[in-house]
Design an enzyme around this catalytic site. Sequence first.
Site, short mmCIF file in Angstrom:
data_model
loop_
_atom_site.label_atom_id
_atom_site.label_comp_id
_atom_site.label_asym_id
_atom_site.label_seq_id
_atom_site.Cartn_x
_atom_site.Cartn_y
_atom_site.Cartn_z
N ASP A 4 1.06 -1.16 -0.04
CA ASP A 4 0.22 0.17 0.12
C ASP A 4 0.58 1.91 -0.05
O ASP A 4 1.91 1.42 0.62
CB ASP A 4 -0.81 -0.09 1.07
CG ASP A 4 -2.07 -0.93 1.66
OD1 ASP A 4 -2.32 -2.00 0.56
OD2 ASP A 4 -3.15 -0.65 2.51
N HIS B 32 3.91 -1.93 2.71
CA HIS B 32 4.27 -0.84 2.34
C HIS B 32 5.41 -0.61 1.79
O HIS B 32 6.77 -0.83 2.31
CB HIS B 32 3.55 0.48 3.66
CG HIS B 32 2.13 0.00 4.44
ND1 HIS B 32 2.42 -0.70 5.27
CD2 HIS B 32 1.12 1.07 3.99
CE1 HIS B 32 0.59 -0.45 5.81
NE2 HIS B 32 -0.01 0.37 5.27
NI NI Z 1 -2.19 3.46 3.64
#
Ligand code: NI
Length: 292
Positions: free
Chosen positions: A90, A234
């Site tokens: 992400d 991430h």
């Molecule tokens: Ni996020």
Amino acid sequence: MDVRLWIVPFALLLLGAGGCGTSAVLLDSEGEPSASSWASPSPSPPFDPEELADRLVGLQPQWPRNTLPRSPGARGINCRRVRCVALTFDDGPGEYTGRLLDILARHRARATFFVLGRMAAEDRGENLRRMVTEGHEIGNHTWNHLPLTQLSPGRIRFELVNTQKVVRRLTGVRMTVMRPPYGSTNAKVAAEARREGLAQVLWDVDTLDWRDRNPSLVTQRATQTGPGSIVLMHDIHPTTVEAVPAILDQFAKRGYAFVTLSELYGVRRLIPGRQYTSQKDGIRGTPPAAIP
Ligand code: NI
């Protein structure tokens, strides 16, 4: 041309185009949002992400005009028979995304990237186009990474629609999955996601990689799971990218296939607005939570 020289003008371009003070703040995790950064998002003036994308694409002389990247398509892996895991990344694309794509390519692994619209625009399509040609899936993580449950329906739409538009213009891809920042969702968010044709995909394995910048800890958390999991990471953190080779090795030793979300759930389309956290949810997902 040094890529870094481009970043500042692009950041200014985005701020100018977005006109929203909050867009300068990089909320880099699913963790704690800083209250000051999103408490009062200012209304945005007219903003055309397609025009922005056109300008960005126009600055890529190596891309032939009007050509879009071609996806190799889903591989027909049956995740009801084979052990599958869906790795998701992400908040990018960012400066470490290229390195992550190299690692995934070496292992022939596919993943899903939940991108931010403003990061996609800053990326100028470079990593996004690679994601498409290398078989990864792109998902909508909104434009500004605000907690959607706190926003008006119109503002939620702004966040989703502009991200759809910029990714579509840069890659030709119409995204079918979204992930609400911080996993913060309710019936209002579900209704807007449904309107845009987006299923809401959360996760069942949280690596907490935004908090613990420690590759071995991230590896340990990512891999302690069974078939059908959706793992949250991430790609904006170098420590996460550093953890990925070990994550891939450990899952591969246990016979796992690394699949995109579409591959995890099979050929039938996920239902827009519904919520999914792992393969166990099945193709129907779960209905949206009520508005608190
Ligand atoms: Ni996020």
